[in-house]
Each structure stands twice: as structure tokens, then as C-alpha cells.
Write a protein that holds these residues in place. Structure first.
Motif, PDB file in Angstrom:
ATOM      1  N   GLY A 214      51.455  71.395 -20.439  1.00 24.97           N
ATOM      2  CA  GLY A 214      49.635  71.729 -20.392  1.00 24.97           C
ATOM      3  C   GLY A 214      48.780  70.913 -20.088  1.00 24.97           C
ATOM      4  N   HIS A 215      49.262  69.568 -19.898  1.00 20.29           N
ATOM      5  CA  HIS A 215      48.379  68.661 -19.403  1.00 20.29           C
ATOM      6  C   HIS A 215      47.939  68.814 -18.226  1.00 20.29           C
ATOM      7  CE1 HIS A 215      46.553  64.626 -18.394  1.00 20.29           C
ATOM      8  NE2 HIS A 215      46.323  65.376 -19.508  1.00 20.29           N
ATOM      9  N   GLN A 216      47.240  68.196 -17.197  1.00 23.77           N
ATOM     10  CA  GLN A 216      47.423  69.034 -15.867  1.00 23.77           C
ATOM     11  C   GLN A 216      48.143  67.489 -15.228  1.00 23.77           C
ATOM     12  OE1 GLN A 216      43.899  67.706 -14.255  1.00 23.77           O
ATOM     13  NE2 GLN A 216      43.465  65.097 -15.473  1.00 23.77           N
ATOM     14  N   ARG A 217      48.854  66.666 -16.143  1.00 22.72           N
ATOM     15  CA  ARG A 217      49.635  65.897 -15.411  1.00 22.72           C
ATOM     16  C   ARG A 217      50.381  66.136 -16.546  1.00 22.72           C
ATOM     17  NH1 ARG A 217      47.060  59.766 -15.038  1.00 22.72           N
ATOM     18  NH2 ARG A 217      49.057  59.414 -14.206  1.00 22.72           N
ATOM     19  N   GLU A 218      51.303  66.769 -16.584  1.00 16.95           N
ATOM     20  CA  GLU A 218      51.737  66.618 -17.659  1.00 16.95           C
ATOM     21  C   GLU A 218      53.283  66.333 -17.259  1.00 16.95           C
ATOM     22  OE1 GLU A 218      53.202  70.952 -18.371  1.00 16.95           O
ATOM     23  OE2 GLU A 218      53.983  71.762 -16.482  1.00 16.95           O
ATOM     24  N   TYR A 219      53.968  65.567 -18.010  1.00 16.07           N
ATOM     25  CA  TYR A 219      55.600  64.900 -17.932  1.00 16.07           C
ATOM     26  C   TYR A 219      55.637  63.758 -16.805  1.00 16.07           C
ATOM     27  CZ  TYR A 219      56.778  69.740 -19.618  1.00 16.07           C
ATOM     28  OH  TYR A 219      56.768  70.700 -21.289  1.00 16.07           O
ATOM     29  N   THR A 220      53.988  63.859 -16.914  1.00 19.13           N
ATOM     30  CA  THR A 220      54.339  62.027 -16.396  1.00 19.13           C
ATOM     31  C   THR A 220      54.149  61.045 -16.772  1.00 19.13           C
ATOM     32  OG1 THR A 220      52.032  62.661 -15.716  1.00 19.13           O
ATOM     33  CG2 THR A 220      53.771  63.331 -14.102  1.00 19.13           C
ATOM     34  N   HIS A 221      53.816  59.508 -16.915  1.00 18.23           N
ATOM     35  CA  HIS A 221      53.686  58.578 -18.168  1.00 18.23           C
ATOM     36  C   HIS A 221      52.537  58.718 -18.383  1.00 18.23           C
ATOM     37  CE1 HIS A 221      57.585  56.983 -16.200  1.00 18.23           C
ATOM     38  NE2 HIS A 221      58.123  57.252 -17.730  1.00 18.23           N
ATOM     39  N   THR A 222      51.921  58.129 -19.426  1.00 16.24           N
ATOM     40  CA  THR A 222      50.990  58.014 -20.143  1.00 16.24           C
ATOM     41  C   THR A 222      50.231  56.613 -19.500  1.00 16.24           C
ATOM     42  OG1 THR A 222      51.375  57.398 -21.862  1.00 16.24           O
ATOM     43  CG2 THR A 222      51.147  59.797 -21.525  1.00 16.24           C
ATOM     44  N   MET A 223      48.654  56.460 -19.386  1.00 13.86           N
ATOM     45  CA  MET A 223      48.607  55.321 -19.809  1.00 13.86           C
ATOM     46  C   MET A 223      49.091  54.161 -20.995  1.00 13.86           C
ATOM     47  SD  MET A 223      47.126  53.282 -17.751  1.00 13.86           S
ATOM     48  CE  MET A 223      46.078  54.450 -17.010  1.00 13.86           C
ATOM     49  N   GLN A 224      49.357  54.624 -21.733  1.00 19.28           N
ATOM     50  CA  GLN A 224      49.648  53.623 -22.875  1.00 19.28           C
ATOM     51  C   GLN A 224      51.296  52.925 -22.452  1.00 19.28           C
ATOM     52  OE1 GLN A 224      50.786  55.701 -26.560  1.00 19.28           O
ATOM     53  NE2 GLN A 224      51.409  53.344 -27.970  1.00 19.28           N
ATOM     54  N   PHE A 225      52.861  53.784 -21.340  1.00 17.09           N
ATOM     55  CA  PHE A 225      53.728  53.791 -20.891  1.00 17.09           C
ATOM     56  C   PHE A 225      53.600  52.303 -20.061  1.00 17.09           C
ATOM     57  CE2 PHE A 225      56.312  53.305 -17.283  1.00 17.09           C
ATOM     58  CZ  PHE A 225      57.316  53.206 -17.805  1.00 17.09           C
ATOM     59  N   TRP A 226      52.525  52.688 -19.398  1.00 17.89           N
ATOM     60  CA  TRP A 226      51.734  51.152 -18.047  1.00 17.89           C
ATOM     61  C   TRP A 226      51.175  50.097 -19.282  1.00 17.89           C
ATOM     62  CZ3 TRP A 226      54.757  51.956 -14.082  1.00 17.89           C
ATOM     63  CH2 TRP A 226      54.816  53.158 -13.613  1.00 17.89           C
ATOM     64  N   HIS A 227      50.677  50.469 -20.208  1.00 11.73           N
ATOM     65  CA  HIS A 227      50.199  49.399 -21.212  1.00 11.73           C
ATOM     66  C   HIS A 227      51.976  48.481 -21.692  1.00 11.73           C
ATOM     67  CE1 HIS A 227      46.162  50.792 -21.307  1.00 11.73           C
ATOM     68  NE2 HIS A 227      45.810  50.436 -20.269  1.00 11.73           N
ATOM     69  N   ILE A 228      52.304  49.279 -22.470  1.00 12.27           N
ATOM     70  CA  ILE A 228      53.264  48.669 -23.081  1.00 12.27           C
ATOM     71  C   ILE A 228      54.293  47.646 -22.391  1.00 12.27           C
ATOM     72  CG2 ILE A 228      56.012  48.677 -23.311  1.00 12.27           C
ATOM     73  CD1 ILE A 228      54.301  51.360 -25.385  1.00 12.27           C
TER      74      ILE A 228
END
Length: 952
Positions: A813-827
Motif C-alpha cells: 500500500g505504500h507508494q514505494r512498497e517492497y523497496t528498502h526503507t531508509m533504516q536499511f541504508w542506515h544499518i
């Protein structure tokens, strides 16, 4: 003189000499043996009670010591072999060696002759001069280290002083036959120990020709070629006694018995090693190995203690593990529905089913993991640096400072001489010598490289096969174990999961494959190294070392590298999974548990490491024992004194030139396990410590009881293995940094701890929910959906619309559904930053420690300088006094010489008592033995230059 005969009239058993003969019944083993049995054996006369004791290391005369033994079988069709033996033995006698043959009818099998070899003083002195063997010239006046405080605490671990230091400390110098009176020679027969005598005789055997003088066949020489073509069946020095009791001859040192009693028994596992005695009996090369193994074991103690502390921390913080509590909580973990782990056969599952595995992961994946990984990076540096210091001390104490490896290692291999038919002129020696043409060398190198590449590829293929097994069998285990009776087993029922079953069975299969490939590749590596025809022994060992370690590295570590760095990293997500060989294979890449892949890496490491150590110890202990028991079955039925020393040793296993190679290889592979992957299993150093305590005694037991006595050889260090250890040490810092960053869950937990609790109390509550992404079940392709009969009873598509998976992606339902979140890149950024910081910190500390700790202790440097100073001073004074003695005789009046009773005719035996440097101008010169020529009278400019004085 009486002659006592045995069973036949012609067979002489012993000659009883007169009472004045030193070789009488009181000689304890050289002369006669008095049987203490009540009656005679069937078929034997009473005179058979008096028989020559064959369990001795001396010739029949009881005076000359046996320095080497050759055995051979006189074949009926072996005329060429007989001719070779006649010429070879004749040339040995021309070289000064003394020979004695034991007839075949006295052997166990009635077929084997034994040729006993003795080197008299003149031969020993000549070749000791050639080989520059160090001989004492003065008792060391450098005091030993003072007693340390609380020394009484270490007394239970100490050995008697006569075992630890079998001889006093001396200042030594290279032997010079022309200056024998310069050295401390109390008895010429005992100046050179048996190990040195053996080395000198082997040096002669390796260079003695077996062709007639009128033939120009220079390549026909050496005992190795005679052994390879079957002229002789064995060549070996003798042990000095049986290992379980002393020799009955008091002139025999019984060092083998002392080694067994104080070193080779397992009950001595807590005692220090008698390294000086090991070196004296076996030589410096074997002594260096046991010194390194002992030091490695000592340093493992500190790593093991720290590993136990980290593991204990995991146990004590068991109840503070918030992540595991949430997973096991029925209201949290019990309400989270996870997506299927495989296609078709795997159903939806609840997170709390991994409750136990999450608790197990915490034991090894906690805050102590980071600390222990950094500690091991520093520990390995300290180990290597302190070993260099210990090695430098041993080099000085064992007279290896000026040892040139070319004296022993850089010698042309007999195999090179035999297989290389091309000859060319050596510019240095101006003699024709064999060589390998460049075209042949390149072809052999290419074939060798292709063979190594093929076997490494075969290992990789086997690992891929094991991975495919894991992927295929996981679905089967998931289907079988869903309603398996094992679930009802108390205590362990819930532990038996599809993940655990897959991991354990795959690890066991991988271990079996490793051992099978290792068995075959050892022979392939030796074959391709022989095919390359290395010129020298050093070149041969280096080439074989690189081939074997490269193979062992890939063979033993590849499965651990897969679990640590590849499993769970390329999975994809529901609806877009990644498959191993493409989607058609249906082999979906493995996922890690919600607790991470670290526990699986631990399982893999334990099975491979422990399995290898157990198999290795069983193989090292049982195989030699069984082979020697079978080989000595005939000799054991003889009376103890008639089972000759040479037959006892021939029945033992031969210690090959590559014997130590396999010992080093085993320990270096273990070193890789405890350094490359230690962040996943802090108890690995403890397992290695327990294994090494056993390994030292097993190796000592093998050398003392199961192997023939190896010829003593020198070595300054552990050779190419030092560089391999350095490479492994550097690589271990990188691998442990990546394990903590990518295999462990430490970095994601720290990022959540400091980013999700801003302005509030730091807590891990909510981390499990945060680390799981959401996927819409209706969007899962039908090929990936579980079959209807595999769905659990609690699952209903009407009530359960989403499932969770381990990743950081936007929800449906998110406009960028199933793509990596910003937390992924932070980690990811935090992981890369951690790797860079940890590597730089550890490397900086490593290089700083290496710079701070000198390779050679200052005390050893001072001793080396003092010894060199004393050698120059003593040699200078020696030459000066010899010259004075000659001049005083040359200017003396002739009548005075003829009338004086005590006039000195020459100065053949010159004893110098040179005091300390403070009063070096005081000197006592003794010139005695007027009837002997002056050995040093022909003083040459070269000898004066060697003494530090260019002119008289």
C-alpha cells in the motif's frame, strides 16, 4: 680363550675373554647375557643360557657405537644390487667408516641382513670441521634469569633440572680439527652426541658413490638412490634403549626412556616440555616444532579464558535478552505470522516457534562478541610477536644463530639428478650438473597449476552440492517434521526443527566430503610436486606447503564462508524470491532465522573443527600402534635380550622427511578455525586448547614409541609456516569484522537502540517487530504458496491477510512498497563504518604492538655479542700463544735441547686458560707431549684472519 657354541657346532654365540678383558659378564650387555630362568628352553643346551645381548647400540666388541644401520634382503636375482652394495660398502670403508654385518640367519624373518656403521674419531672430527658443527670451548659465565616471585606456585609444573638441562651451558664455536686443544674435550668418544654422529654419518652416506673408481658415473651416489632402487630396504639410526626401561649398559644415555617417562606419557600433560632433551635426542628441527606447539598451547590458555568469560557473559545476560523475550511471548511472537521458508512444502509459521533457537543465538551473539573479536585480533599479534622472541632465544641457546640453511636444505635432491638427463656447466663449480630445460619446466608448471585448479574447483562443486542438498532437504524436513513424533520428546523435542536437522546433516555430509577429498588430494599434491621435479629439498617443501595449504584452506573453510557471508544475504522477498540455479530449479536460497545465521555458523564450525580433531587424534594414535604391533609380531616371541636393537627399530614406522609437514598443517588449519571465525564461537580456543594438550602428548608418544629415530636435522625457525600464520592473522581481522557486521545481529540492534529511542530510555523493546517487514499474502505467487494440506490448523486466509519476513522494506500500500526503507541504508552504512573502524583500530594496535615488541630480546642480543667477542679473543690468544711457542723452540740452542730432560720439543697440546677480559693480559701456556707434532704449527694467514688478526 674359550668358545661356547650354540645349537650347531659351527655357530659361535660368544667368546668369553679373560678376566682382564673389560668386556666380561659385568659389562652389562656388551659381553654375555646370563639367563635367570630356571631351566633351559626345549631344544636348547645349557650353554645357550650364556648368549650375547643383542639389545645394545654397540658393535660385538662392546666398544664401538653403532651410528647407523642399513638393512637389505639378498635376492636370488639381485646381482646388480649385490654389486652396488659391494662398491658402496667398499667406498664407505675407504672414507674411514667401520662396518659390521649381522647375518640373515640371526634375523626374525631369516632373510634380512643388517649392516652396522661406526664413525671413528678421525672421521667425526673431519666432517665436524666440514659441517662447522658447534663445539663448546668454555663454560658459559652468563647467569640465568633470577628467581621470580612466587616461583613455588610453578613447581608442580616443573621437571627435574637434569631433564630440563641435560648438559651445562657453554660458549661454542665451529669445530676446527687443527685446533682440537682449543675446545673442551674431556672424552673424544662423548664429545659429539649420538644425534650429531648420526647426522655426520648420513651426510657421508648421502654422498658416497657406488660405482668403481675407473667409471665416470658421478650421478651414482647416495643412500637415497640405493633405497629408491631397492638395493637397501631401510636406513636409520638406533634408539638408545627401549622406551619403557633404561638400558642395562651404563654407558648408554637412556634418553629415550627419560623422554617417555617425563614427556610422552599423558599423565605428564600438565608438566613443561623438556625441550633441551628433545633437541639433544631428535635435533633442532623437531625441537622447534614442539617448542612452537607448546608456546601456541600456552597462548591459547589466555584466549580460552577470555572466550569462557564472553560465553559466561552470554549466560548471565540470558534473562536480559529482550529480543528473545518478545519472540517467546505468546502475545507478541505468538501473534506474528511468518511467510513460508520454502515453496509448496513449507507452511506459514508463528515466530514463537523459534523461541529456543533465539535463546541459543544469544549465547554467542551478544555485546561480548564484538569485544572478543577485537581481543582475538590483538591476541594473534601478541602470539606471533612473542613467538619470534621465543624463537630468537632458542636460536641462541641451540647454537643456530649463524646456521646457514644452505648447509642442509639447499642440497640437490637425488630425484632431480635421476630425472634430469640434460647437463650444463655450473659457473661456480665448473662442473657439469643436471638441469631442467625451461620448456619442460613451463609444461610441468602448467600441468601442475591445472591440476590444482581442477581440485579446487572440485571442492567448490562439492560445496555447491551440499548447498543444493540443504535447499532441497529443508522442504522435506519441514513436511516430515510437521507432525513428527519427535515433537513429543521431552526436553529435546522442541529443539529438533527443520533448520537444525538441515544444518546438522549438511555439516556432517560436508565433513565426510572434506575428509574424502583430503585423503585423495594429499596424494595428488605429492604427485604433482614430484612431477615438477624441484631441485632442492627446501624448494620441494615450499611448493608442497603452498599446494596443500591452498587446498586445505578451500576444503575446510569454504562451508564456513558460505554460512557466514552468503546464506540469507541474497534471498529476495515474497513474490520475488532468488533461486540458486534459476526459478526452474525450484531451489530457493536459504533464509536465516529471525535470530540470525550466527548460530548456524557456530554449528558448522563445531562439527568440522571437533570432528577433524577427533579423527586426527584417532588416526595418529591407533594406526601407528596397529601397524607396529603387526610388524613386530615375530620379534616379540624371542627372548628379550635376543630381540636386537636394530630389529626392534626396523619394525617401527619410518619417520619420513614430510613427517613434520603434516603436523604443522594440522595445527595451522586449527589456527585458522580459532582466528577466522572465532567471533561466532568464543569457545573455539578452549576446544583447541584441550586438543593441543592431548596433541603434544600424542605426538611425543608417537615419536618416542612408534617411530624410528629420525636423523637429527637443524632448523632456525618454523619455515614457510610463519608467513602463512601472518597471512591468516591479517585475514582473520577482516573476516571477524564482517562476521560481526553482516552475520551477527549486533549492528542492527545497536542502530535500533540509539535511533528508535531518542529522548527516551534506551531499550530494545519493539526491536523484533521493527526488524520484520510485512507482505500481502494475496500477492504471493501460486508457485510459492504452500499446499492446502500443509497449512496449519490455526491458519485461515480470511483472518490472516499478511505475513512477515526478515528485511527492511516498505509495507504493501505504500507508494514505494517492497523497496528498502531508509533504516536499511542506515544499518548498511553502520555495518560498513564498523568494518572500517574495527579493521583500522585492530590493525593500528597490531602494528603498534609489533613495533613495540622487538623480535630479539635485548638479553639475547647481549649474549650473542659477548659470545662472538669471546670467540675472537680466545682464537686470537690461541694463535698468539702457538706462535710464541714455535718461536721459543726455534731460537733455543741445540745443546740445551739435547741435555734438558723436560725441554719442550713441540707445542702439540696447548691449553689456554684465558681469564675474564679485565685481566686478559694474564695467560697460562702449557706445552706438553714433546713426542707429538704440532697440529697448529702451519698457521696460515687465513686462520689468523679467522681469529681476528691479519698478521702475526
Amino acid at each position: 680363550m674359550k668358545r661356547i657354541t650354540g645349537m650347531s657346532r659351527d655357530e659361535t654365540l660368544i667368546e668369553l675373554k679373560s678376566a682382564t678383558d673389560p668386556l666380561t659378564a659385568e659389562n652389562n650387555g656388551h659381553g654375555i647375557y646370563l639367563s635367570d630362568r630356571g631351566g633351559s628352553l626345549p631344544g636348547h643346551t645349557e650353554t645357550d643360557k650364556l648368549r650375547r645381548n643383542k639389545d645394545t647400540v654397540f658393535f660385538k666388541d662392546g666398544v664401538r657405537r653403532i651410528d647407523f644401520v642399513l638393512s637389505y634382503v639378498d635376492d636370488k636375482d639381485g646381482e646388480k644390487k649385490q654389486e652396488r652394495r659391494r662398491e658402496f660398502e667398499a667406498n664407505l670403508e675407504k672414507a674411514g667408516l667401520e662396518l659390521e654385518t649381522e647375518d640373515k640367519k640371526d634375523s626374525d624373518d631369516g632373510r634380512t641382513y643388517f649392516l652396522k656403521i661406526h664413525a671413528p674419531w678421525e672421521v667425526l672430527a673431519t666432517y665436524a670441521d666440514v659441517l662447522k658443527i658447534k663445539v663448546p670451548f668454555k663454560i658459559s659465565d652468563v647467569p640465568h634469569a633470577q628467581d621470580v616471585p612466587f616461583e613455588w606456585l610453578s613447581r608442580p609444573f616443573r621437571l627435574p633440572k637434569h631433564i630440563m638441562r641435560p648438559q651445562p651451558d657453554y660458549f661454542t664455536s665451529a669445530f676446527d680439527k687443527a685446533k682440537t686443544d682449543f675446545f673442551l674435550i674431556e672424552d673424544k668418544e662423548t664429545l659429539f652426541p649420538p644425534s650429531t654422529r648420526n647426522r655426520i654419518v648420513l651426510y657421508m652416506l648421502a654422498r658416497c658413490s657406488y660405482h668403481k673408481e675407473d667409471r665416470l658415473e658421478k650421478d651414482k651416489k647416495g643412500i637415497k638412490r640405493l633405497l629408491s632402487n631397492g638395493t637397501y630396504t631401510a636406513a636409520f639410526p638406533l634408539h638408545d634403549c627401549r622406551y619403557w626401561k633404561r638400558s642395562i649398559n651404563m654407558e648408554c644415555e637412556s634418553e629415550r626412556y627419560n623422554l617417555y617417562k617425563n614427556w610422552a606419557r599423558f599423565l605428564c600433560f600438565y608438566k613443561e616440555q623438556p625441550l633441551n632433551l628433545v633437541r639433544k635426542y631428535y635435533g633442532e628441527k623437531i625441537g622447534i616444532y614442539f617448542a612452537w606447539l607448546g608456546f601456541y598451547t600456552e597462548m591459547l590458555f589466555f584466549a580460552a579464558v577470555m572466550g569462557v568469560i564472553c560465553f559466561t557473559y552470554g549466560l548471565l545476560s540470558y534473562d536480559d535478552n529482550m529480543s528473545s523475550k518478545e519472540i517467546c511471548d505468546p502475545t507478541i511472537g505468538g501473534s506474528i505470522v511468518m511467510c513460508p521458508l520454502c515453496d509448496k512444502k513449507c507452511s506459514f509459521w508463528k515466530l514463537n516457534s523459534t523461541c529456543l533457537s533465539s535463546w541459543q543465538s544469544h549465547l554467542f551473539d551478544n555485546e561480548g562478541t564484538v569485544f572478543f573479536a577485537i581481543f582475538m585480533g590483538i591476541w594473534v599479534t601478541l602470539f606471533l610477536e612473542f613467538w619470534k622472541r621465543r624463537q630468537a632465544r632458542l636460536e641462541y641457546e641451540w647454537d643456530l644463530v649463524d646456521f646457514e640453511e644452505q648447509q642442509q636444505q639447499l642440497q640437490m635432491r637425488p630425484e632431480f639428478e635421476m630425472k634430469c638427463t640434460h647437463k650444463r656447466l655450473n659457473r661456480i663449480t665448473q662442473e657439469m650438473e643436471p638441469y631442467l630445460p625451461m620448456s619442460s619446466k613451463c609444461a610441468r608448471f602448467c600441468l601442475s597449476g591445472a591440476t590444482v585448479l581442477f581440485w579446487v574447483s572440485l571442492i567448490v562443486a562439492c560445496i555447491i552440492g551440499v548447498i543444493a542438498y540443504r535447499l532441497a532437504v529443508f522442504a522435506a524436513f519441514a513436511s516430515i517434521m510437521k507432525d513428527s513424533p519427535t515433537r513429543k520428546i521431552q526436553l529435546v523435542g522442541n529443539l529438533i526443527t527443520p533448520q537444525l536437522a538441515t544444518s546438522v546433516t549438511a555439516s556432517c555430509i560436508n565433513f565426510v566430503i572434506i575428509m574424502i577429498l583430503n585423503f585423495f588430494y594429499e596424494r595428488v599434491a605429492i604427485w604433482i610436486t614430484d612431477m615438477e621435479i624441484p631441485k632442492t629439498h627446501l624448494e620441494y617443501e615450499n611448493k608442497l606447503t603452498m599446494k596443500m595449504f591452498l587446498f586445505q584452506f578451500v576444503n575446510y573453510y569454504s562451508s564456513c564462508f558460505y554460512v557466514a557471508f552468503f546464506k540469507g544475504k541474497f534471498v529476495g522477498y515474497p513474490g520475488n524470491y532468488t533461486y540458486m540455479f534459476g526459478k526452474w530449479s525450484r531451489l530457493r536460497n536459504e533464509e536465516c532465522d529471525p535470530g540470525g545465521c550466527l548460530i548456524e555458523l557456530t554449528t558448522q564450525l563445531v562439527i568440522v573443527m571437533v570432528g577433524k580433531q577427533l579423527w586426527g587424534n584417532i588416526q595418529e594414535a591407533l594406526l601407528p600402534l596397529m601397524r607396529n604391533w603387526w610388524g613386530s609380531r615375530k620379534g616379540r616371541h624371542q627372548p628379550e635380550n635376543q630381540y636386537s636393537r636394530w630389529e626392534q627399530d626396523k619394525d617401527l614406522l619410518n619417520f619420513s622427511q614430510l613427517g613434520l609437514f603434516y603436523e604443522y598443517l594440522e595445527m595451522v588449519v586449527q589456527f585458522g578455525f580459532i582466528t577466522l571465525f572465532v567471533a561466532s564461537f568464543p569457545l573455539a580456543p578452549l576446544l583447541a586448547l584441550c586438543n593441543n594438550i592431548l596433541e603434544i602428548r600424542v605426538d611425543a608418544w608417537k615419536f618416542t614409541t612408534q617411530f624410528r629415530r629420525p636423523v637429527a636435522s637443524k632448523a632456525r625457525n618454523i619455515g614457510a609456516w610463519q608467513e602463512i600464520l601472518n597471512v591468516v592473522a591479517i585475514l582473520s581481522v577482516v573476516t571477524n569484522a564482517f562476521i560481526v557486521a553482516f552475520t551477527s545481529d549486533m549492528i542492527p540492534r545497536l542502530v535500533y537502540l540509539y535511533t528508535a529511542n531518542q529522548g527516551a530510555e534506551l531499550t530494545m523493546r519493539g526491536y523484533v517487530n521493527n526488524s520484520l517487514s510485512v507482505y500481502n499474502i494475496s500477492q504471493i505467487p501460486s508457485d510459492s504458496m504452500p499446499e492446502d494440506d500443509d497449512s496449519p490448523s490455526w491458519f485461515s486466509s480470511s483472518t490472516v491477510t499478511t505475513c512477515r519476513y526478515r528485511d527492511y522494506r516498505f509495507p504493501p500500500g505504500h507508494q514505494r512498497e517492497y523497496t528498502h526503507t531508509m533504516q536499511f541504508w542506515h544499518i548498511l552504512a553502520a555495518k560498513m563504518a564498523f568494518i572500517i573502524i574495527m579493521e583500522h583500530v585492530v590493525f593500528a594496535v597490531k602494528f603498534f604492538v609489533a613495533w613495540m615488541i622487538p623480535d630479539v630480546p635485548s638479553e639475547v642480543k647481549a649474549r650473542i655479542k659477548r659470545e662472538r667477542h669471546l670467540i675472537q679473543e680466545y682464537l686470537h690468544n690461541y694463535e698468539v700463544e702457538q706462535l710464541k711457542c714455535q718461536l721459543s723452540y726455534s731460537v733455543a740452542p741445540t745443546p740445551a735441547v739435547s741435555t734438558m730432560d723436560t725441554t719442550v720439543d713441540s707445542c702439540s697440546e696447548l691449553r689456554l686458560e684465558v681469564p675474564s677480559p679485565s685481566d686478559s693480559d694474564v695467560m697460562l701456556v702449557e706445552c706438553i707431549s714433546p713426542s707429538h707434532p704440532l697440529p697448529g704449527s702451519n698457521s696460515t694467514p687465513e686462520s689468523r684472519h679467522a681469529a681476528g688478526d691479519g698478521t702475526p
